[in-house]
Scaffold this active site. Structure first.
Site, short mmCIF file in Angstrom:
data_model
loop_
_atom_site.label_atom_id
_atom_site.label_comp_id
_atom_site.label_asym_id
_atom_site.label_seq_id
_atom_site.Cartn_x
_atom_site.Cartn_y
_atom_site.Cartn_z
N HIS A 100 84.06 37.87 96.17
CA HIS A 100 83.69 36.80 95.23
C HIS A 100 83.45 35.52 96.03
O HIS A 100 84.16 35.25 97.01
CB HIS A 100 84.81 36.59 94.20
CG HIS A 100 84.37 35.69 93.09
ND1 HIS A 100 84.33 34.32 93.23
CD2 HIS A 100 83.91 35.96 91.85
CE1 HIS A 100 83.86 33.80 92.09
NE2 HIS A 100 83.61 34.77 91.24
N SER A 103 77.95 31.65 84.71
CA SER A 103 77.70 31.01 83.42
C SER A 103 77.06 31.92 82.39
O SER A 103 76.21 31.49 81.60
CB SER A 103 76.87 29.73 83.62
OG SER A 103 77.62 28.78 84.38
N GLY A 112 80.67 28.71 86.82
CA GLY A 112 81.51 27.70 86.19
C GLY A 112 80.81 26.37 85.94
O GLY A 112 81.45 25.37 85.64
N ASN A 165 86.16 38.45 84.64
CA ASN A 165 86.97 38.02 85.78
C ASN A 165 87.82 36.84 85.30
O ASN A 165 87.30 35.75 85.10
CB ASN A 165 86.02 37.61 86.93
CG ASN A 165 86.75 36.96 88.08
OD1 ASN A 165 87.98 36.98 88.16
ND2 ASN A 165 86.00 36.38 89.01
N TRP A 166 89.09 37.10 85.10
CA TRP A 166 89.97 36.04 84.57
C TRP A 166 90.35 35.00 85.62
O TRP A 166 90.93 33.98 85.31
CB TRP A 166 91.25 36.66 83.97
CG TRP A 166 91.07 37.18 82.59
CD1 TRP A 166 89.87 37.40 81.94
CD2 TRP A 166 92.10 37.52 81.64
NE1 TRP A 166 90.10 37.86 80.67
CE2 TRP A 166 91.46 37.94 80.45
CE3 TRP A 166 93.49 37.52 81.68
CZ2 TRP A 166 92.17 38.35 79.32
CZ3 TRP A 166 94.20 37.92 80.56
CH2 TRP A 166 93.54 38.33 79.38
N LYS A 167 90.06 35.30 86.89
CA LYS A 167 90.43 34.39 87.99
C LYS A 167 91.93 34.06 87.89
O LYS A 167 92.70 34.92 87.48
CB LYS A 167 89.54 33.14 87.97
CG LYS A 167 88.05 33.53 87.94
CD LYS A 167 87.11 32.41 88.21
CE LYS A 167 85.68 32.93 88.15
NZ LYS A 167 84.69 31.94 88.50
N GLY A 184 83.05 35.06 83.96
CA GLY A 184 84.29 34.33 84.25
C GLY A 184 84.86 33.70 82.99
O GLY A 184 85.49 34.36 82.17
N GLY A 185 84.60 32.42 82.81
CA GLY A 185 85.19 31.64 81.72
C GLY A 185 85.08 32.30 80.35
O GLY A 185 86.04 32.29 79.57
N GLU A 225 75.78 36.66 92.06
CA GLU A 225 76.34 35.45 91.45
C GLU A 225 75.94 34.23 92.27
O GLU A 225 76.59 33.92 93.29
CB GLU A 225 77.87 35.54 91.43
CG GLU A 225 78.41 36.73 90.67
CD GLU A 225 79.84 36.47 90.19
OE1 GLU A 225 80.04 36.43 88.97
OE2 GLU A 225 80.73 36.28 91.04
N GLU A 230 84.23 32.56 95.53
CA GLU A 230 85.40 31.68 95.66
C GLU A 230 86.27 32.11 96.85
O GLU A 230 86.90 31.29 97.50
CB GLU A 230 86.20 31.67 94.35
CG GLU A 230 85.49 30.80 93.31
CD GLU A 230 85.78 31.17 91.86
OE1 GLU A 230 86.76 31.87 91.59
OE2 GLU A 230 84.98 30.75 91.00
P1 PGA Z 1 81.63 31.94 85.16
O1 PGA Z 1 82.19 32.73 86.44
O2 PGA Z 1 81.17 32.97 84.16
O3 PGA Z 1 82.82 31.14 84.66
O4 PGA Z 1 80.50 31.08 85.63
C1 PGA Z 1 81.56 33.89 86.90
C2 PGA Z 1 82.28 34.45 88.09
O5 PGA Z 1 82.74 33.67 88.96
O6 PGA Z 1 82.43 35.68 88.23
#
Ligand code: PGA
Length: 249
Positions: free
Chosen positions: A97, A212, A173, A11-13, A233-234, A167, A99
């Site tokens: 998600h 993470s 993050g 997930n590149w956000k 994510g990251g 998640e 967020e």
């Molecule tokens: P992260 O994000 O791997 O940067 O913790 C995961 C996500 O939000 O899908």
């Protein structure tokens, strides 16, 4: 029990410009040299879906959106429908998600409508659930996640490919992760809720862990019972980080 193929989704956000497709080209080359033992997907921002789909055409890499509207079309300025993502070359879409649940106040009901729209457009939804730190500290993690699964999964998902992603909000993050026992406890509860909500037909859908996931913890997390993949994510932004996670599956 037969272990089905895992799904590793990135997930590149809100990250990535045209130049970032170099990372995708590099990932593609590595996976052509040594095939992955799992499904691999990347969910770039909507602006890159079409270009990324072109860049991975003919490879095993699948492309997904990060969100979609529940409606098919209309006066929703800034909105992107599931059908538009499909038209741009996506085969999956993340919905619910944390967020979006937190920042845009998305409810389980809205997430279920988005998942239904995704299936209607021929996309596989990845439906996200997860507790906050406050909820975990109050001993409510399993109960909260169970409620989200019961209310965010429409029956329509059974018509196609879909996944649930667990998640924990506090692990996204932050570099923090639950213990392997905590992951197993929640994943088993998610599976039970899926079966209660949708029946045994949902028993094969993967439950991804997200929050993470990094090259150094992926192998242990992916070996936990009922962990059917990861939402990353990251560590999905660079091929050099994402590839070892794929190799760990
Ligand atoms: P992260 O994000 O791997 O940067 O913790 C995961 C996500 O939000 O899908």
């Amino acid at each position: 029990m037969k272990q089905s193929v895992k799904l590793i989704a990135g997930n590149w956000k809100m990250n990535g410009l045209g130049a970032s497709l170099d990372e995708v080209a590099s990932l593609r080359r590595s996976l052509e040299e040594q095939p992955a033992a799992c499904r691999v997907a990347l969910c770039p921002p909507a602006t890159l879906v079409e270009r990324m789909a072109a860049a991975v055409k003919g490879s095993v890499i699948e492309v997904g959106g990060q969100d979609c509207r529940a409606e098919t079309h209309g006066a929703f300025t800034g909105g992107v429908s599931a059908g538009m993502l499909k038209d741009a070359g996506a085969t999956l879409v993340i919905v619910g998600h944390s967020e979006r649940r937190q920042e845009f106040g998305e409810s389980d009901r809205l997430v279920a409508a988005k998942a239904e729209a995704a299936v209607g457009a021929g996309l596989a939804p990845i439906v996200c659930v997860g507790e906050t730190l406050e909820q975990r500290e109050a001993g409510r993690a399993v109960e909260v996640v169970r409620d989200q699964v019961m209310n965010s999964l429409p029956r329509a998902v059974l018509a196609g490919d879909f996944a649930v992603a667990y998640e924990p909000v506090w692990a996204i993050g932050t570099g923090l992760t639950p213990t392997l026992d905590q992951i197993e406890e929640v994943h088993r509860a998610v599976r039970a809720a899926m079966i209660e909500r949708l029946g045994l037909g949902s028993a094969a859908a993967p439950i991804l862990y997200g929050g993470s996931v990094k090259p150094d913890n992926a192998r242990d997390i992916l070996a936990v019972p009922e962990v059917g993949g990861a939402l990353v994510g990251g560590a999905s932004l660079k091929a050099s980080d994402f590839l070892p996670i794929i190799r760990a599956a």
